[in-house]
Design an enzyme around this catalytic site. Sequence first.
Site, PDB file in Angstrom:
ATOM      1  N   ASN A  48     -10.262  -0.773  -0.267  1.00  0.00           N
ATOM      2  CA  ASN A  48      -8.818  -0.582  -0.203  1.00  0.00           C
ATOM      3  C   ASN A  48      -8.184  -1.155  -1.471  1.00  0.00           C
ATOM      4  OD1 ASN A  48      -6.089  -0.721   0.297  1.00  0.00           O
ATOM      5  ND2 ASN A  48      -6.280  -1.515   2.376  1.00  0.00           N
ATOM      6  N   HIS A  84      -4.063   7.202   2.110  1.00  0.00           N
ATOM      7  CA  HIS A  84      -4.351   5.843   1.644  1.00  0.00           C
ATOM      8  C   HIS A  84      -5.725   5.435   2.179  1.00  0.00           C
ATOM      9  CE1 HIS A  84      -4.242   1.676   0.822  1.00  0.00           C
ATOM     10  NE2 HIS A  84      -3.926   1.284   2.043  1.00  0.00           N
ATOM     11  N   CYS A 103       0.808  -1.229   0.000  1.00  0.00           N
ATOM     12  CA  CYS A 103       0.000   0.000   0.000  1.00  0.00           C
ATOM     13  C   CYS A 103       0.838   1.275   0.000  1.00  0.00           C
ATOM     14  CB  CYS A 103      -0.952   0.005   1.185  1.00  0.00           C
ATOM     15  SG  CYS A 103      -1.972  -1.460   1.259  1.00  0.00           S
TER      16      CYS A 103
END
Length: 339
Positions: free
Chosen positions: A285, A255, A116
């Site tokens: 996500n 994020h 990520c």
Amino acid sequence: MLQLRGVRIAGIARYAPERIVTNEDFERWLDTSDEWITVRTGMKRRHWAADDQATSDLAIVAAGNALAQAGLKADDIDCYIVATATPDFIFPATACIVAAKLGAVGKAAFDVSIACSGFIYALTVASGLIRSGVYRRIMLIGAETLSKIMNKQDRATAILFGDGAGAAVLEACDQDGFLAAELGADGTTPEILYQPSSGTRNPVSHAAIDAGMQYIHMAGREVFKFAVTSMVEATEIALRKAGLERRDINFLIPHQANRRIIDAAVKYLEVPREKVLVNIQEYGNTSSASIPMALAEAVEAKRIGGGDVVVLVGFGAGLSWGAVVWRWNSIGPQGASRP
Ligand code: UT7
């Protein structure tokens, strides 16, 4: 000798696959509910790739649109970088495939693998390559098809992840957009978030597959604990390096892992809500795609203007984290002044 110059984002675009999976859809096969998912994560929908779509297929759509915005052709790009945790293959790099599919052969191409945090790391690397004069134009893509490595029967992870791609064309220019970066990693407990059978530690085998080791495994609460602190600290250090303070942030792109994580970090950083992009309700996500997709959305909605100080901040497997402080410039072709 190093030839120092500035870097700007000349084009930024995103793509999410057509198939939408809602919270209600999960209720049909998992012991979960729209309420649990909404309250605990802020997610309502996520997009999943079709069976015949791999990560490079998503990447080229976003990259093609970013090129069009920048008024460039695939061949004008010197280097292709793909940040991904779900490459088409472990090797060759997905960036090689993306460049070829776009029609660029013979250019530099490599992947950045830090889950990520991938786009933040890759943005830092790419900016360095341009600012030091190694390359003039770089295509930087964050792209994922996490749905391909998820156990759809595991309610703890299946609901969280989505697929997508975001692409940015970075270009040398006079006014420097890159102000500072702070990157970090702590690899002492990789098993907090990992794909156990994916490389050489537990090579793919019938036994590994029978044990479900080909899927994402995550200790969600452990990730949660470190997420807020790492995002806040990375942001504060990057701001300090840029000679700026919290109040100088004009726009924040965090994020998109969990609405509660974003809310806590934003509260601590004292950034007004209207200056934060949150699209987790739509995409879930998407790991290294989440930040470029959110940035593209903010630019499309004209929420970011010329001269704005934009902070991009993420965290994830590794564990890893990073923040970049960027001074926004207008996108599009540079016209006559293009170097
Ligand atoms: O990009 C970085 C990658 N990952 C992350 O950022 C994830 C960070 N962590 C999180 O976002 C949160 O930890 C989760 C959303 C994954 C979980 O939320 P939580 O508030 O930490 O819940 P929990 O794991 O502590 O679980 C609470 C309960 C458990 O039941 P018991 O043990 O209390 O009976 C879970 O079994 O909720 C249960 N549970 C669910 N219930 C309904 C876990 N997943 C689900 C589900 N539906 N999908």
